[in-house]
Design a protein around this motif. Structure first.
Motif, PDB file in Angstrom:
ATOM      1  N   LYS A   1     -52.340  -0.723  -4.976  1.00 29.68           N
ATOM      2  CA  LYS A   1     -53.246  -1.782  -5.418  1.00 29.68           C
ATOM      3  C   LYS A   1     -53.240  -2.978  -4.469  1.00 29.68           C
ATOM      4  N   SER A   2     -52.136  -3.188  -3.778  1.00 31.24           N
ATOM      5  CA  SER A   2     -51.993  -4.382  -2.943  1.00 31.24           C
ATOM      6  C   SER A   2     -52.746  -4.219  -1.623  1.00 31.24           C
ATOM      7  N   GLU A   3     -53.076  -5.354  -1.028  1.00 33.02           N
ATOM      8  CA  GLU A   3     -53.769  -5.349   0.260  1.00 33.02           C
ATOM      9  C   GLU A   3     -52.823  -4.879   1.349  1.00 33.02           C
ATOM     10  N   ASP A   4     -53.407  -4.364   2.444  1.00 30.90           N
ATOM     11  CA  ASP A   4     -52.590  -3.836   3.539  1.00 30.90           C
ATOM     12  C   ASP A   4     -51.705  -4.899   4.177  1.00 30.90           C
ATOM     13  N   GLU A   5     -52.154  -6.138   4.205  1.00 33.08           N
ATOM     14  CA  GLU A   5     -51.392  -7.215   4.843  1.00 33.08           C
ATOM     15  C   GLU A   5     -50.519  -7.994   3.859  1.00 33.08           C
ATOM     16  N   ALA A   6     -50.451  -7.557   2.628  1.00 30.27           N
ATOM     17  CA  ALA A   6     -49.675  -8.277   1.611  1.00 30.27           C
ATOM     18  C   ALA A   6     -48.185  -8.211   1.933  1.00 30.27           C
ATOM     19  N   ASP A   7     -47.460  -9.264   1.557  1.00 28.39           N
ATOM     20  CA  ASP A   7     -46.011  -9.261   1.695  1.00 28.39           C
ATOM     21  C   ASP A   7     -45.430  -8.360   0.619  1.00 28.39           C
ATOM     22  N   VAL A   8     -44.594  -7.416   1.026  1.00 23.71           N
ATOM     23  CA  VAL A   8     -43.917  -6.543   0.068  1.00 23.71           C
ATOM     24  C   VAL A   8     -42.414  -6.597   0.322  1.00 23.71           C
ATOM     25  N   TYR A   9     -41.669  -6.393  -0.745  1.00 28.00           N
ATOM     26  CA  TYR A   9     -40.216  -6.488  -0.678  1.00 28.00           C
ATOM     27  C   TYR A   9     -39.598  -5.277  -1.354  1.00 28.00           C
ATOM     28  N   LYS A  10     -38.410  -4.931  -0.889  1.00 25.79           N
ATOM     29  CA  LYS A  10     -37.660  -3.879  -1.568  1.00 25.79           C
ATOM     30  C   LYS A  10     -36.275  -4.425  -1.890  1.00 25.79           C
ATOM     31  N   THR A  11     -35.663  -3.836  -2.897  1.00 27.88           N
ATOM     32  CA  THR A  11     -34.352  -4.313  -3.311  1.00 27.88           C
ATOM     33  C   THR A  11     -33.258  -3.645  -2.491  1.00 27.88           C
ATOM     34  N   ALA A  12     -32.240  -4.428  -2.221  1.00 26.66           N
ATOM     35  CA  ALA A  12     -31.022  -3.928  -1.577  1.00 26.66           C
ATOM     36  C   ALA A  12     -29.874  -4.594  -2.323  1.00 26.66           C
ATOM     37  N   GLY A  13     -29.420  -3.934  -3.362  1.00 27.03           N
ATOM     38  CA  GLY A  13     -28.417  -4.554  -4.230  1.00 27.03           C
ATOM     39  C   GLY A  13     -29.069  -5.677  -5.012  1.00 27.03           C
ATOM     40  N   ASN A  14     -28.549  -6.885  -4.852  1.00 20.28           N
ATOM     41  CA  ASN A  14     -29.104  -8.047  -5.541  1.00 20.28           C
ATOM     42  C   ASN A  14     -30.103  -8.808  -4.677  1.00 20.28           C
ATOM     43  N   LEU A  15     -30.403  -8.295  -3.505  1.00 19.50           N
ATOM     44  CA  LEU A  15     -31.293  -8.974  -2.567  1.00 19.50           C
ATOM     45  C   LEU A  15     -32.671  -8.328  -2.542  1.00 19.50           C
ATOM     46  N   LEU A  16     -33.670  -9.132  -2.174  1.00 20.34           N
ATOM     47  CA  LEU A  16     -35.002  -8.617  -1.876  1.00 20.34           C
ATOM     48  C   LEU A  16     -35.209  -8.759  -0.380  1.00 20.34           C
ATOM     49  N   ILE A  17     -35.636  -7.686   0.262  1.00 24.52           N
ATOM     50  CA  ILE A  17     -35.835  -7.676   1.707  1.00 24.52           C
ATOM     51  C   ILE A  17     -37.300  -7.423   1.998  1.00 24.52           C
ATOM     52  N   LYS A  18     -37.879  -8.282   2.827  1.00 32.70           N
ATOM     53  CA  LYS A  18     -39.281  -8.120   3.203  1.00 32.70           C
ATOM     54  C   LYS A  18     -39.408  -6.925   4.145  1.00 32.70           C
ATOM     55  N   VAL A  19     -40.358  -6.034   3.835  1.00 28.37           N
ATOM     56  CA  VAL A  19     -40.589  -4.838   4.650  1.00 28.37           C
ATOM     57  C   VAL A  19     -42.090  -4.642   4.825  1.00 28.37           C
ATOM     58  N   GLU A  20     -42.443  -3.766   5.747  1.00 26.98           N
ATOM     59  CA  GLU A  20     -43.853  -3.439   5.929  1.00 26.98           C
ATOM     60  C   GLU A  20     -44.311  -2.522   4.798  1.00 26.98           C
ATOM     61  N   LYS A  21     -45.521  -2.754   4.353  1.00 26.33           N
ATOM     62  CA  LYS A  21     -46.067  -1.973   3.238  1.00 26.33           C
ATOM     63  C   LYS A  21     -46.081  -0.483   3.570  1.00 26.33           C
ATOM     64  N   VAL A  22     -46.450  -0.143   4.789  1.00 20.89           N
ATOM     65  CA  VAL A  22     -46.556   1.270   5.177  1.00 20.89           C
ATOM     66  C   VAL A  22     -45.201   1.964   5.074  1.00 20.89           C
ATOM     67  N   SER A  23     -44.160   1.314   5.585  1.00 24.68           N
ATOM     68  CA  SER A  23     -42.841   1.953   5.557  1.00 24.68           C
ATOM     69  C   SER A  23     -42.316   2.084   4.129  1.00 24.68           C
ATOM     70  N   LEU A  24     -42.570   1.076   3.295  1.00 24.02           N
ATOM     71  CA  LEU A  24     -42.130   1.145   1.907  1.00 24.02           C
ATOM     72  C   LEU A  24     -42.898   2.225   1.143  1.00 24.02           C
ATOM     73  N   THR A  25     -44.188   2.326   1.404  1.00 21.00           N
ATOM     74  CA  THR A  25     -44.993   3.364   0.756  1.00 21.00           C
ATOM     75  C   THR A  25     -44.477   4.751   1.137  1.00 21.00           C
ATOM     76  N   GLU A  26     -44.199   4.955   2.419  1.00 20.12           N
ATOM     77  CA  GLU A  26     -43.682   6.251   2.864  1.00 20.12           C
ATOM     78  C   GLU A  26     -42.329   6.555   2.219  1.00 20.12           C
ATOM     79  N   GLU A  27     -41.486   5.547   2.144  1.00 25.21           N
ATOM     80  CA  GLU A  27     -40.165   5.720   1.530  1.00 25.21           C
ATOM     81  C   GLU A  27     -40.289   6.122   0.058  1.00 25.21           C
ATOM     82  N   GLN A  28     -41.196   5.459  -0.664  1.00 24.12           N
ATOM     83  CA  GLN A  28     -41.382   5.778  -2.076  1.00 24.12           C
ATOM     84  C   GLN A  28     -41.983   7.155  -2.267  1.00 24.12           C
ATOM     85  N   GLU A  29     -42.900   7.563  -1.389  1.00 25.03           N
ATOM     86  CA  GLU A  29     -43.504   8.878  -1.495  1.00 25.03           C
ATOM     87  C   GLU A  29     -42.475   9.987  -1.246  1.00 25.03           C
TER      88      GLU A  29
END
Length: 77
Positions: free
Chosen positions: A47-75
């Motif tokens: 749903k989010s735009e291609d240039e949107a800021d996205v974050y993933k969790t690493a323990g108690n932290l949120l780390i900014k990542v590229e949407k494409v890499s996060l999408t691939e990781e989730q898939e």
């Protein structure tokens, strides 16, 4: 009245199998929960735009990542 040895052994085996079945059931519930969370995350990413800021969790932290890499990781999950 004393329970025969073979019956005691079978009862012990049954109880052990019952515990294993409970453990497997809990593992299945955890996998189902992770699957639903991953599917929901993918829906939100799509749903989010291609240039949107996205974050993933690493323990108690949120780390900014590229949407494409996060999408691939989730898939892959």
């Amino acid at each position: 009245m004393e329970i025969p040895q073979n019956i005691q052994h079978q009862l012990a085996q049954f109880q052990q199998m019952q515990q294993q079945a409970q453990a497997i059931s809990m593992q299945k519930q955890n996998v189902d929960l992770q699957t639903r969370e991953t599917e929901k995350a993918l829906e939100e990413l799509k749903k989010s735009e291609d240039e949107a800021d996205v974050y993933k969790t690493a323990g108690n932290l949120l780390i900014k990542v590229e949407k494409v890499s996060l999408t691939e990781e989730q898939e892959e999950k």
